[in-house]
Design a protein around this motif. Structure first.
Motif, PDB file in Angstrom:
ATOM      1  N   PRO A 230     -27.315  29.551 -28.856  1.00  0.00           N
ATOM      2  CA  PRO A 230     -27.842  28.743 -29.965  1.00  0.00           C
ATOM      3  C   PRO A 230     -27.512  27.266 -29.715  1.00  0.00           C
ATOM      4  N   VAL A 231     -28.505  26.474 -29.824  1.00  0.00           N
ATOM      5  CA  VAL A 231     -28.288  25.051 -29.572  1.00  0.00           C
ATOM      6  C   VAL A 231     -28.065  24.336 -30.896  1.00  0.00           C
ATOM      7  N   THR A 232     -26.929  23.666 -30.988  1.00  0.00           N
ATOM      8  CA  THR A 232     -26.711  22.884 -32.212  1.00  0.00           C
ATOM      9  C   THR A 232     -27.066  21.436 -31.905  1.00  0.00           C
ATOM     10  N   VAL A 233     -27.936  20.945 -32.708  1.00  0.00           N
ATOM     11  CA  VAL A 233     -28.300  19.547 -32.538  1.00  0.00           C
ATOM     12  C   VAL A 233     -27.277  18.701 -33.284  1.00  0.00           C
ATOM     13  N   PRO A 234     -26.558  17.850 -32.576  1.00  0.00           N
ATOM     14  CA  PRO A 234     -25.567  17.026 -33.280  1.00  0.00           C
ATOM     15  C   PRO A 234     -26.266  16.084 -34.258  1.00  0.00           C
ATOM     16  N   ALA A 235     -25.728  16.089 -35.440  1.00  0.00           N
ATOM     17  CA  ALA A 235     -26.267  15.157 -36.436  1.00  0.00           C
ATOM     18  C   ALA A 235     -26.081  13.736 -35.911  1.00  0.00           C
ATOM     19  N   SER A 236     -26.978  12.887 -36.223  1.00  0.00           N
ATOM     20  CA  SER A 236     -26.871  11.520 -35.733  1.00  0.00           C
ATOM     21  C   SER A 236     -25.573  10.912 -36.282  1.00  0.00           C
ATOM     22  N   ASN A 237     -25.068   9.955 -35.557  1.00  0.00           N
ATOM     23  CA  ASN A 237     -23.812   9.346 -35.927  1.00  0.00           C
ATOM     24  C   ASN A 237     -23.852   8.809 -37.346  1.00  0.00           C
ATOM     25  N   LEU A 238     -24.962   8.158 -37.651  1.00  0.00           N
ATOM     26  CA  LEU A 238     -25.090   7.550 -38.966  1.00  0.00           C
ATOM     27  C   LEU A 238     -25.052   8.606 -40.059  1.00  0.00           C
ATOM     28  N   ARG A 239     -25.789   9.716 -39.800  1.00  0.00           N
ATOM     29  CA  ARG A 239     -25.833  10.741 -40.833  1.00  0.00           C
ATOM     30  C   ARG A 239     -24.478  11.380 -41.033  1.00  0.00           C
ATOM     31  N   ARG A 240     -23.732  11.528 -39.916  1.00  0.00           N
ATOM     32  CA  ARG A 240     -22.411  12.107 -40.058  1.00  0.00           C
ATOM     33  C   ARG A 240     -21.525  11.184 -40.888  1.00  0.00           C
ATOM     34  N   ARG A 241     -21.637   9.901 -40.589  1.00  0.00           N
ATOM     35  CA  ARG A 241     -20.848   8.930 -41.336  1.00  0.00           C
ATOM     36  C   ARG A 241     -21.196   8.974 -42.818  1.00  0.00           C
ATOM     37  N   LEU A 242     -22.501   9.083 -43.089  1.00  0.00           N
ATOM     38  CA  LEU A 242     -22.918   9.116 -44.488  1.00  0.00           C
ATOM     39  C   LEU A 242     -22.373  10.352 -45.190  1.00  0.00           C
ATOM     40  N   ARG A 243     -22.353  11.478 -44.451  1.00  0.00           N
ATOM     41  CA  ARG A 243     -21.820  12.691 -45.052  1.00  0.00           C
ATOM     42  C   ARG A 243     -20.335  12.527 -45.345  1.00  0.00           C
ATOM     43  N   GLN A 244     -19.638  11.868 -44.401  1.00  0.00           N
ATOM     44  CA  GLN A 244     -18.205  11.607 -44.637  1.00  0.00           C
ATOM     45  C   GLN A 244     -18.023  10.738 -45.869  1.00  0.00           C
ATOM     46  N   LEU A 245     -18.935   9.786 -45.998  1.00  0.00           N
ATOM     47  CA  LEU A 245     -18.843   8.858 -47.117  1.00  0.00           C
ATOM     48  C   LEU A 245     -18.944   9.596 -48.442  1.00  0.00           C
ATOM     49  N   ARG A 246     -19.798  10.653 -48.447  1.00  0.00           N
ATOM     50  CA  ARG A 246     -19.974  11.397 -49.692  1.00  0.00           C
ATOM     51  C   ARG A 246     -18.681  12.064 -50.124  1.00  0.00           C
ATOM     52  N   ARG A 247     -17.826  12.383 -49.132  1.00  0.00           N
ATOM     53  CA  ARG A 247     -16.565  13.034 -49.495  1.00  0.00           C
ATOM     54  C   ARG A 247     -15.519  12.013 -49.935  1.00  0.00           C
ATOM     55  N   GLN A 248     -15.866  10.739 -49.946  1.00  0.00           N
ATOM     56  CA  GLN A 248     -14.913   9.687 -50.290  1.00  0.00           C
ATOM     57  C   GLN A 248     -15.386   8.953 -51.530  1.00  0.00           C
ATOM     58  N   PRO A 249     -15.273   9.589 -52.685  1.00  0.00           N
ATOM     59  CA  PRO A 249     -15.799   8.931 -53.881  1.00  0.00           C
ATOM     60  C   PRO A 249     -15.163   7.562 -54.116  1.00  0.00           C
ATOM     61  N   ALA A 250     -13.870   7.443 -53.750  1.00  0.00           N
ATOM     62  CA  ALA A 250     -13.199   6.161 -53.981  1.00  0.00           C
ATOM     63  C   ALA A 250     -13.900   5.045 -53.221  1.00  0.00           C
ATOM     64  N   MET A 251     -14.352   5.377 -52.004  1.00  0.00           N
ATOM     65  CA  MET A 251     -15.000   4.370 -51.181  1.00  0.00           C
ATOM     66  C   MET A 251     -16.317   3.920 -51.804  1.00  0.00           C
ATOM     67  N   ILE A 252     -17.032   4.894 -52.386  1.00  0.00           N
ATOM     68  CA  ILE A 252     -18.305   4.536 -53.029  1.00  0.00           C
ATOM     69  C   ILE A 252     -18.046   3.633 -54.229  1.00  0.00           C
ATOM     70  N   ILE A 253     -17.019   4.000 -55.020  1.00  0.00           N
ATOM     71  CA  ILE A 253     -16.677   3.146 -56.164  1.00  0.00           C
ATOM     72  C   ILE A 253     -16.352   1.738 -55.671  1.00  0.00           C
ATOM     73  N   GLY A 254     -15.542   1.676 -54.616  1.00  0.00           N
ATOM     74  CA  GLY A 254     -15.168   0.375 -54.063  1.00  0.00           C
ATOM     75  C   GLY A 254     -16.392  -0.432 -53.662  1.00  0.00           C
ATOM     76  N   LEU A 255     -17.299   0.220 -52.941  1.00  0.00           N
ATOM     77  CA  LEU A 255     -18.516  -0.473 -52.503  1.00  0.00           C
ATOM     78  C   LEU A 255     -19.310  -0.992 -53.699  1.00  0.00           C
ATOM     79  N   VAL A 256     -19.456  -0.120 -54.717  1.00  0.00           N
ATOM     80  CA  VAL A 256     -20.242  -0.509 -55.892  1.00  0.00           C
ATOM     81  C   VAL A 256     -19.614  -1.735 -56.563  1.00  0.00           C
ATOM     82  N   VAL A 257     -18.270  -1.684 -56.718  1.00  0.00           N
ATOM     83  CA  VAL A 257     -17.600  -2.801 -57.388  1.00  0.00           C
ATOM     84  C   VAL A 257     -17.786  -4.096 -56.604  1.00  0.00           C
TER      85      VAL A 257
END
Lengths: 290, 339
Positions: free
Chosen positions: A8-35
Motif C-alpha cells: 500500500p502506498v501512502t502519499v505523504p501529506a504535503s508539508n503545508l497540510r501537515r503543518r495546518l493539521r498540527q495547528l488545529r491541535r494547538q488551539p492556543a496558537m490559533i487564539i494567539g494568531l487571532v489576537v
C-alpha cells in the motif's frame, strides 16, 4: 509462483497540510494568531475606529469612569482612553517590530562573521557578546536612553544595544554547522569568495531560525519598550503610548481605567505572542509535546 | 575534582568577565554622542571653567582612549564611580545607601518565586493535562506576559486599597522609626534590636513588592520545573524506582524533583539578574527606596554617572550570582565532582 504483493502506498501529506493539521491541535496558537491579527487591524484602522482624536482634550469631562459616551472612560485631561489605547498600538507594535528586525540583522552579521571566520575572531566576538549579556537589560537600556535623551528612536536603539546578543549566538551556531556542509564546500570549490559565501550561500540557509526566534522575541521587545516608556524614557508625555499612559495613570490611582486598559492591551498582545511561541516550540520540538 | 580546584577555576574565569564589564561600560559611556562633560556634570557646573578642567583632568579626557580607560579603571578600583548629578554625592555612597533595600526585596522575592514556581511546576507535571495543569500553565503565562508594573498596580489596588491585606508603598509606616542600622535590611535589623513591632511593620511592607516580583519570576520557574520534571519522570531510573515499589510521593520528590531542579538552579543566576531589573519598575511604583528607584530617578534626570554605576553594579552582582550558582552545582550535581 509468487505474485508480488503490491505494498500500500501512502502519499505523504504535503508539508503545508501537515503543518495546518498540527495547528488545529494547538488551539492556543490559533487564539494567539487571532489576537495579533486583531491588534494589527485595530492599530491600522485606529483613525477610522477611534471615536475621538487621541490628543483631543475635554477638560469638562475629565476623569470620567467608563460610560456610554466614553467606553473606557477619560483621563486627567478629558482625553478618551479607548481612542488612546487604539492609537497606542501604532507606536508600540512598530517599535517592537523594529527592535526585533534590527536585532536580527545586527545579530546575524556578528554571529555569522564570528562563526564563519572562526578562531581568534570567533573567540573575541563571542566573549564580547557574553559581556553584553552580563548587563541588566533594562538598566543598560535606561543608561543609553538617559544619555541620548528620551525619544522613541533612542528607546529602540537602546533595546538593540542590549538585546542583539541572543541573535548573534544563535546565528553563530547555525553558521558553524552550515559551513561544513557539502553545498558550501562545493560553492567554495567553484571559486566563490568569502563575501559571496556569507551572503549568497550561508545567509539564505541560516536566516529561517533567526526569523523564527525573532518572532518569538517580539513579545519581550514590546514588554521592554513599554517598560522604558513607563519610566519616561520613550515617547513624549502626551503621546498615546501604553506604557506612558500607565505611568501617568499611577498619579490617578483610583481612576483604575486610566492604567488598567493600556496595561491589558500590553498584556494581551504579549500573551498572544507567547501563545504562538509556545505553539511553535511544541511543533518544532516533539520532546516538549505533552 | 576537589572543591578548591573547582573554586579556583571559577574565580579565574570570572576575572576577565569583570574586567570586560568595565570595558563595555567605558565604551558605552564613550560611544554615546553626548559630550562626556555635558553628560557627567550638572548644568550649573558647565559654566565654571575650573570645575570643567578639574573633571577633564581627573578622568584624563584629553588623553588617548586607552589611557582614559586605565584612568577610569584606576578610579574605579579606588571605589570612585563619579559623582551623581542629582544627589551631588559620590555614586558609591548612594549605592551603599540604597542597595540593602533592594537586596532585602530581591532575596525575599526569589524565595517567594521559588516556592510558588517549583510547587506549581510539580503539580502541573504530576497531574499533566488535568484542569489543574492548565490552570498552572495559564498562571505561568500571565507571569511572563504581564508587565511587572501592571502586576504591581493591580496588587496595590486590590490587595492594599480594596482588601487592606498588605501594606502600601514604602518600607515602613510613616510614623514607625527605622531600626538601628546594622545590615540595612529592616527586617533583620529590627530583629537584631529586638524591636518586634518594627519587624512586623517592615515584614508587612515587604509582602506586596516581593509578591509582585516573586510572581514575575515564578512563571519562568514553573515552566522550567514542569518540563524538566516531565522529562525526568519519563526516564529509566524513575521507572526502576517505581518498579522497586517505592511510594509515588518518594519517587517524585527524591528521584524526580532532585534531578529536575538542576536546570532551575542553573537559571537562578540569570533570574536574580532579571529580578534586579524587574525591581526597577516595582520599586518605582511601590516607592521602595532601593537602587532600582535610584536608577529610575537617575535616568529621568539624565544622571549618567549614577545610572552607569548601577548598571555596572548589577552586572557584577550577576557575575557573583552565577558564581554562587556554579558553587551550588558542585554540591547538587555529583557529575561535576567526579568529572
Amino acid at each position: 509462483m509468487i505474485t508480488p504483493v503490491a505494498k500500500p502506498v501512502t502519499v505523504p501529506a504535503s508539508n503545508l497540510r501537515r503543518r495546518l493539521r498540527q495547528l488545529r491541535r494547538q488551539p492556543a496558537m490559533i487564539i494567539g494568531l487571532v489576537v495579533i491579527v486583531a491588534w494589527f487591524a485595530l492599530a491600522l484602522l485606529a483613525p477610522v475606529l477611534a471615536p475621538y482624536p487621541p490628543l483631543e482634550q475635554n477638560i469638562q469631562n475629565r476623569l470620567q469612569p467608563p460610560n456610554d459616551t466614553y467606553r473606557l472612560g477619560t483621563d486627567e485631561l478629558g482625553r478618551d482612553v479607548l481612542s488612546r489605547v487604539l492609537y497606542g498600538g501604532r507606536i508600540t507594535i512598530p517599535a517592537g517590530l523594529a527592535v526585533v528586525v534590527i536585532n536580527s540583522i545586527v545579530g546575524w552579521l556578528v554571529g555569522a562573521v564570528a562563526g564563519f571566520a572562526g578562531r581568534a575572531w570567533d573567540e573575541v566576538m563571542m566573549r564580547v557578546t557574553e559581556l553584553f549579556m552580563a548587563f541588566p537589560t533594562i538598566i543598560l537600556a535606561m543608561a543609553v536612553t538617559a544619555a541620548l535623551g528620551p525619544e522613541i528612536r533612542n528607546a529602540v536603539l537602546a533595546l538593540v544595544i542590549v538585546r542583539w546578543t541572543n541573535y548573534a549566538r544563535l546565528t553563530r551556531g547555525l553558521v558553524i554547522e552550515a559551513k561544513t556542509a557539502e553545498y558550501v564546500t562545493a560553492t567554495r570549490s567553484l571559486g566563490a569568495r568569502n563575501p559571496y559565501l556569507l551572503f549568497k550561500t550561508l545567509l539564505p540557509n541560516t536566516i529561517a531560525p533567526v526569523v523564527v526566534y525573532g518572532s518569538l522575541d517580539i513579545g519581550n521587545a514590546i514588554l521592554l519598550f513599554a517598560g522604558l516608556s513607563f519610566l519616561g524614557l520613550g515617547p513624549e508625555p502626551s503621546s498615546p503610548e501604553w506604557g506612558r499612559m500607565i505611568s501617568i495613570g499611577i498619579h490617578f490611582f483610583d481612576q483604575w481605567w486610566m492604567w488598567l486598559f493600556p496595561g491589558l492591551a500590553i498584556a494581551s498582545l504579549v500573551m498572544a505572542f507567547n501563545f504562538i511561541g509556545d505553539g511553535l516550540r511544541d511543533m518544532l520540538d516533539p520532546r516538549t509535546r505533552t | 575534582m576537589p572543591l578548591y580546584q573547582y573554586l579556583l577555576r571559577r574565580v579565574i574565569f570570572a576575572i576577565p568577565l569583570v574586567l570586560g564589564i568595565t570595558v563595555v561600560a567605558f565604551l558605552i559611556a564613550n560611544a554615546i554622542p553626548a559630550d562626556p562633560i555635558n553628560a557627567n556634570l550638572p548644568q550649573s557646573a558647565l559654566n565654571n571653567e575650573q570645575l570643567v578642567a578639574a573633571f577633564r583632568e581627573k578622568w584624563g579626557l584629553d588623553q588617548p582612549l586607552h589611557v582614559q580607560y586605565l584612568t577610569y579603571l584606576g578610579n574605579l578600583l579606588q571605589g570612585d564611580m563619579g559623582v551623581s548629578i542629582r544627589t551631588n554625592q559620590p555614586v558609591l555612597d548612594d549605592i551603599r545607601q540604597f542597595l540593602p533595600a533592594t537586596i532585602e526585596l530581591a532575596t525575599t522575592a526569589i524565595v517567594v518565586g521559588l516556592l510558588l514556581g517549583v510547587s506549581f511546576g510539580v503539580v502541573s507535571a504530576v497531574w499533566r493535562n488535568s484542569p489543574l495543569d492548565y490552570l498552572v500553565r495559564v498562571f505561568a503565562l500571565i507571569g511572563v506576559s504581564f508587565p511587572v508594573f501592571l502586576l504591581a498596580l493591580i496588587g496595590l489596588s486590590v490587595l492594599h486599597a480594596q482588601l487592606g491585606w498588605v501594606a502600601g508603598p514604602g518600607r515602613l509606616d510613616f510614623l514607625v522609626q527605622r531600626p538601628p542600622h546594622v545590615t540595612g535590611l529592616y527586617t533583620l535589623d529590627s530583629l537584631l534590636a529586638g524591636q518586634w513591632g518594627t519587624f512586623r511593620n517592615a515584614a508587612y511592607h515587604l509582602v506586596l513588592p516581593s509578591l509582585v516580583l516573586g510572581l514575575y519570576v515564578s512563571g519562568i520557574i514553573a515552566r522550567i520545573t514542569r518540563s524538566s520534571l516531565l522529562e525526568v519522570l519519563n526516564s529509566d531510573f524513575v521507572r526502576t524506582a517505581r518498579a522497586k515499589g517505592q511510594r509515588e510521593f518518594f519517587v517524585i520528590m527524591r528521584h524526580g524533583l532532585s534531578n529536575a531542579l538542576i536546570p532551575v538552579v542553573t537559571l537562578l543566576g540569570v533570574l536574580y539578574g532579571n529580578l534586579l531589573a524587574g525591581a526597577v519598575l516595582t520599586e518605582a511604583i511601590l516607592a521602595w527606596p532601593g537602587i532600582g528607584r535610584y536608577a529610575y530617578r537617575a535616568s529621568t534626570s539624565q544622571d549618567f554617572p549614577a545610572i552607569m554605576g548601577v548598571s555596572m553594579l548589577i552586572a557584577l552582582i550577576y557575575v557573583i550570582a552565577n558564581f554562587i550558582v556554579d558553587l551550588m552545582y558542585f554540591f547538587i550535581d555529583p557529575r561535576i565532582r567526579y568529572a
